[in-house]
Design a protein around this motif. Structure first.
Motif, PDB file in Angstrom:
ATOM      1  N   MET A   1       0.822  -1.189   0.000  1.00  0.00           N
ATOM      2  CA  MET A   1       0.000   0.000   0.000  1.00  0.00           C
ATOM      3  C   MET A   1       0.875   1.265   0.000  1.00  0.00           C
ATOM      4  SD  MET A   1      -2.986   1.255  -0.092  1.00  0.00           S
ATOM      5  CE  MET A   1      -4.511   1.168   0.720  1.00  0.00           C
ATOM      6  N   ARG A   2       1.960   1.231   0.745  1.00  0.00           N
ATOM      7  CA  ARG A   2       2.862   2.379   0.827  1.00  0.00           C
ATOM      8  C   ARG A   2       3.357   2.791  -0.564  1.00  0.00           C
ATOM      9  NH1 ARG A   2       7.000   5.125   3.803  1.00  0.00           N
ATOM     10  NH2 ARG A   2       8.948   5.133   2.681  1.00  0.00           N
ATOM     11  N   ASN A   3       3.791   1.819  -1.357  1.00  0.00           N
ATOM     12  CA  ASN A   3       4.315   2.137  -2.694  1.00  0.00           C
ATOM     13  C   ASN A   3       3.238   2.733  -3.598  1.00  0.00           C
ATOM     14  OD1 ASN A   3       6.876   1.283  -2.026  1.00  0.00           O
ATOM     15  ND2 ASN A   3       6.588  -0.770  -2.852  1.00  0.00           N
ATOM     16  N   LEU A   4       2.021   2.204  -3.510  1.00  0.00           N
ATOM     17  CA  LEU A   4       0.927   2.728  -4.320  1.00  0.00           C
ATOM     18  C   LEU A   4       0.592   4.170  -3.905  1.00  0.00           C
ATOM     19  CD1 LEU A   4      -1.267   2.385  -6.465  1.00  0.00           C
ATOM     20  CD2 LEU A   4      -2.720   1.367  -4.679  1.00  0.00           C
ATOM     21  N   VAL A   5       0.508   4.409  -2.609  1.00  0.00           N
ATOM     22  CA  VAL A   5       0.212   5.758  -2.107  1.00  0.00           C
ATOM     23  C   VAL A   5       1.286   6.741  -2.566  1.00  0.00           C
ATOM     24  CG1 VAL A   5       0.176   7.178  -0.002  1.00  0.00           C
ATOM     25  CG2 VAL A   5      -1.220   5.105  -0.143  1.00  0.00           C
ATOM     26  N   SER A  10       2.928  11.242  -5.706  1.00  0.00           N
ATOM     27  CA  SER A  10       4.005  11.886  -6.468  1.00  0.00           C
ATOM     28  C   SER A  10       3.713  11.919  -7.966  1.00  0.00           C
ATOM     29  CB  SER A  10       5.326  11.141  -6.219  1.00  0.00           C
ATOM     30  OG  SER A  10       5.271   9.824  -6.734  1.00  0.00           O
ATOM     31  N   ALA A  11       2.478  11.594  -8.348  1.00  0.00           N
ATOM     32  CA  ALA A  11       2.068  11.574  -9.762  1.00  0.00           C
ATOM     33  C   ALA A  11       3.026  10.724 -10.594  1.00  0.00           C
ATOM     34  CB  ALA A  11       1.932  12.983 -10.326  1.00  0.00           C
ATOM     35  N   GLY A  12       3.144   9.475 -10.188  1.00  0.00           N
ATOM     36  CA  GLY A  12       4.019   8.563 -10.925  1.00  0.00           C
ATOM     37  C   GLY A  12       5.490   8.862 -10.691  1.00  0.00           C
ATOM     38  N   TYR A  13       5.803   9.300  -9.482  1.00  0.00           N
ATOM     39  CA  TYR A  13       7.175   9.615  -9.039  1.00  0.00           C
ATOM     40  C   TYR A  13       7.744  10.891  -9.653  1.00  0.00           C
ATOM     41  CZ  TYR A  13       6.772   5.108  -6.845  1.00  0.00           C
ATOM     42  OH  TYR A  13       6.322   4.052  -6.082  1.00  0.00           O
ATOM     43  N   ILE A  14       6.903  11.672 -10.308  1.00  0.00           N
ATOM     44  CA  ILE A  14       7.354  12.977 -10.819  1.00  0.00           C
ATOM     45  C   ILE A  14       7.776  13.875  -9.668  1.00  0.00           C
ATOM     46  CG2 ILE A  14       6.468  15.113 -11.886  1.00  0.00           C
ATOM     47  CD1 ILE A  14       5.083  13.263 -13.928  1.00  0.00           C
ATOM     48  N   GLY A  15       7.127  13.731  -8.526  1.00  0.00           N
ATOM     49  CA  GLY A  15       7.485  14.522  -7.352  1.00  0.00           C
ATOM     50  C   GLY A  15       8.895  14.272  -6.856  1.00  0.00           C
ATOM     51  N   TYR A  16       9.498  13.200  -7.298  1.00  0.00           N
ATOM     52  CA  TYR A  16      10.872  12.903  -6.881  1.00  0.00           C
ATOM     53  C   TYR A  16      11.908  13.649  -7.723  1.00  0.00           C
ATOM     54  CZ  TYR A  16       9.223   9.399  -3.621  1.00  0.00           C
ATOM     55  OH  TYR A  16       8.612   8.776  -2.557  1.00  0.00           O
ATOM     56  N   ILE A  17      11.457  14.390  -8.737  1.00  0.00           N
ATOM     57  CA  ILE A  17      12.389  15.250  -9.478  1.00  0.00           C
ATOM     58  C   ILE A  17      12.906  16.284  -8.489  1.00  0.00           C
ATOM     59  CG2 ILE A  17      12.579  16.968 -11.335  1.00  0.00           C
ATOM     60  CD1 ILE A  17      10.373  15.368 -12.828  1.00  0.00           C
ATOM     61  N   PRO A  18      14.214  16.432  -8.359  1.00  0.00           N
ATOM     62  CA  PRO A  18      14.756  17.248  -7.261  1.00  0.00           C
ATOM     63  C   PRO A  18      14.540  18.758  -7.381  1.00  0.00           C
ATOM     64  CG  PRO A  18      16.530  16.379  -8.629  1.00  0.00           C
ATOM     65  CD  PRO A  18      15.253  15.761  -9.122  1.00  0.00           C
ATOM     66  N   VAL A  19      14.242  19.255  -8.564  1.00  0.00           N
ATOM     67  CA  VAL A  19      14.061  20.694  -8.753  1.00  0.00           C
ATOM     68  C   VAL A  19      12.675  20.949  -9.349  1.00  0.00           C
ATOM     69  CG1 VAL A  19      14.939  22.737  -9.955  1.00  0.00           C
ATOM     70  CG2 VAL A  19      16.538  20.992  -9.151  1.00  0.00           C
ATOM     71  N   ALA A  20      11.949  21.899  -8.781  1.00  0.00           N
ATOM     72  CA  ALA A  20      10.656  22.337  -9.315  1.00  0.00           C
ATOM     73  C   ALA A  20       9.661  21.186  -9.461  1.00  0.00           C
ATOM     74  CB  ALA A  20      10.839  23.073 -10.632  1.00  0.00           C
ATOM     75  N   GLY A  63      -2.437  12.848   2.678  1.00  0.00           N
ATOM     76  CA  GLY A  63      -2.348  12.609   4.125  1.00  0.00           C
ATOM     77  C   GLY A  63      -1.550  11.359   4.448  1.00  0.00           C
ATOM     78  N   ARG A  64      -1.813  10.293   3.706  1.00  0.00           N
ATOM     79  CA  ARG A  64      -1.058   9.042   3.920  1.00  0.00           C
ATOM     80  C   ARG A  64       0.416   9.247   3.550  1.00  0.00           C
ATOM     81  NH1 ARG A  64      -2.063   6.671   7.382  1.00  0.00           N
ATOM     82  NH2 ARG A  64      -0.860   4.909   6.627  1.00  0.00           N
ATOM     83  N   ALA A  65       0.665   9.945   2.452  1.00  0.00           N
ATOM     84  CA  ALA A  65       2.053  10.190   2.023  1.00  0.00           C
ATOM     85  C   ALA A  65       2.784  11.045   3.052  1.00  0.00           C
ATOM     86  CB  ALA A  65       2.073  10.857   0.652  1.00  0.00           C
ATOM     87  N   ASP A  66       2.100  12.034   3.616  1.00  0.00           N
ATOM     88  CA  ASP A  66       2.689  12.840   4.695  1.00  0.00           C
ATOM     89  C   ASP A  66       3.200  11.931   5.811  1.00  0.00           C
ATOM     90  OD1 ASP A  66       2.552  15.523   3.981  1.00  0.00           O
ATOM     91  OD2 ASP A  66       1.061  16.053   5.492  1.00  0.00           O
ATOM     92  N   VAL A  78       2.944  15.754  -5.175  1.00  0.00           N
ATOM     93  CA  VAL A  78       2.517  16.713  -6.199  1.00  0.00           C
ATOM     94  C   VAL A  78       1.077  16.480  -6.671  1.00  0.00           C
ATOM     95  CG1 VAL A  78       4.867  17.223  -6.978  1.00  0.00           C
ATOM     96  CG2 VAL A  78       3.564  15.396  -8.104  1.00  0.00           C
ATOM     97  N   ILE A  79       0.396  15.532  -6.050  1.00  0.00           N
ATOM     98  CA  ILE A  79      -1.004  15.307  -6.411  1.00  0.00           C
ATOM     99  C   ILE A  79      -1.820  16.563  -6.148  1.00  0.00           C
ATOM    100  CG2 ILE A  79      -1.691  14.322  -4.180  1.00  0.00           C
ATOM    101  CD1 ILE A  79      -2.860  13.018  -7.595  1.00  0.00           C
TER     102      ILE A  79
END
Length: 155
Positions: A1-5, A10-20, A63-66, A78-79
């Motif tokens: 569940m953690r990985n899905l959340v 992160s919108a398909g891990y886009i949030g892991y982009i380090p800048v902007a 909330g779960r990701a937080d 980034v959702i």
């Protein structure tokens, strides 16, 4: 569940982009703008319900990701930008000009957080604080675009 959340937040891990990451997250909303309009063409009620479900899902996921990330409103989430952009374009006709203007204005308002967006971000815990400030900025963006259209600045 953690990985899905985390993937959704992160919108398909886009949030892991380090800048902007928020800017990249907002870009995810652009193709959804066109897809949502296809739904609107079928049923305005379904369109509004889909938007409300997207916001509710974003609040829960953020909330779960937080909790998983141990950080309130992490740049990895980034959702909120995705649904904020959808608020910015709600009931607007999809075209390139509207999509780009909505993107630019939304990004500015998301950064400066005009009242009550900043207060929501600061005072509401969990996913509600993460997401609803972006929805407010999106609503403001939507209203500014409508004013620009009414006075002839946008077609």
């Amino acid at each position: 569940m953690r990985n899905l959340v985390l993937a959704v937040a992160s919108a398909g891990y886009i949030g892991y982009i380090p800048v902007a990451s928020g800017t990249f997250g907002s870009l995810v909303g652009i193709p959804l703008f066109w897809w949502f309009d296809e739904v609107r063409a079928t049923s305005a009620v379904l369109y509004v319900l889909l938007f409300l479900v997207a916001v509710a899902l974003a609040v829960w996921v953020a909330g779960r990701a937080d909790a998983y990330l141990g950080e309130h409103d992490s740049h990895k989430i980034v959702i909120d930008e995705v649904v904020g952009y959808l608020a910015a374009t709600l009931f607007l006709a999809p075209n390139l000009t509207t999509a780009l203007v909505a993107f630019l204005v939304f990004r500015v308002l998301d950064v400066i957080k005009p009242y009550p967006a900043g207060a929501i971000d600061a005072r509401l815990p969990g996913g509600a604080g993460v997401v609803l400030d972006d929805v407010v900025s999106g609503v403001y963006t939507n209203l500014l675009i409508r004013v620009a259209m009414a006075v002839g600045l946008l077609a």
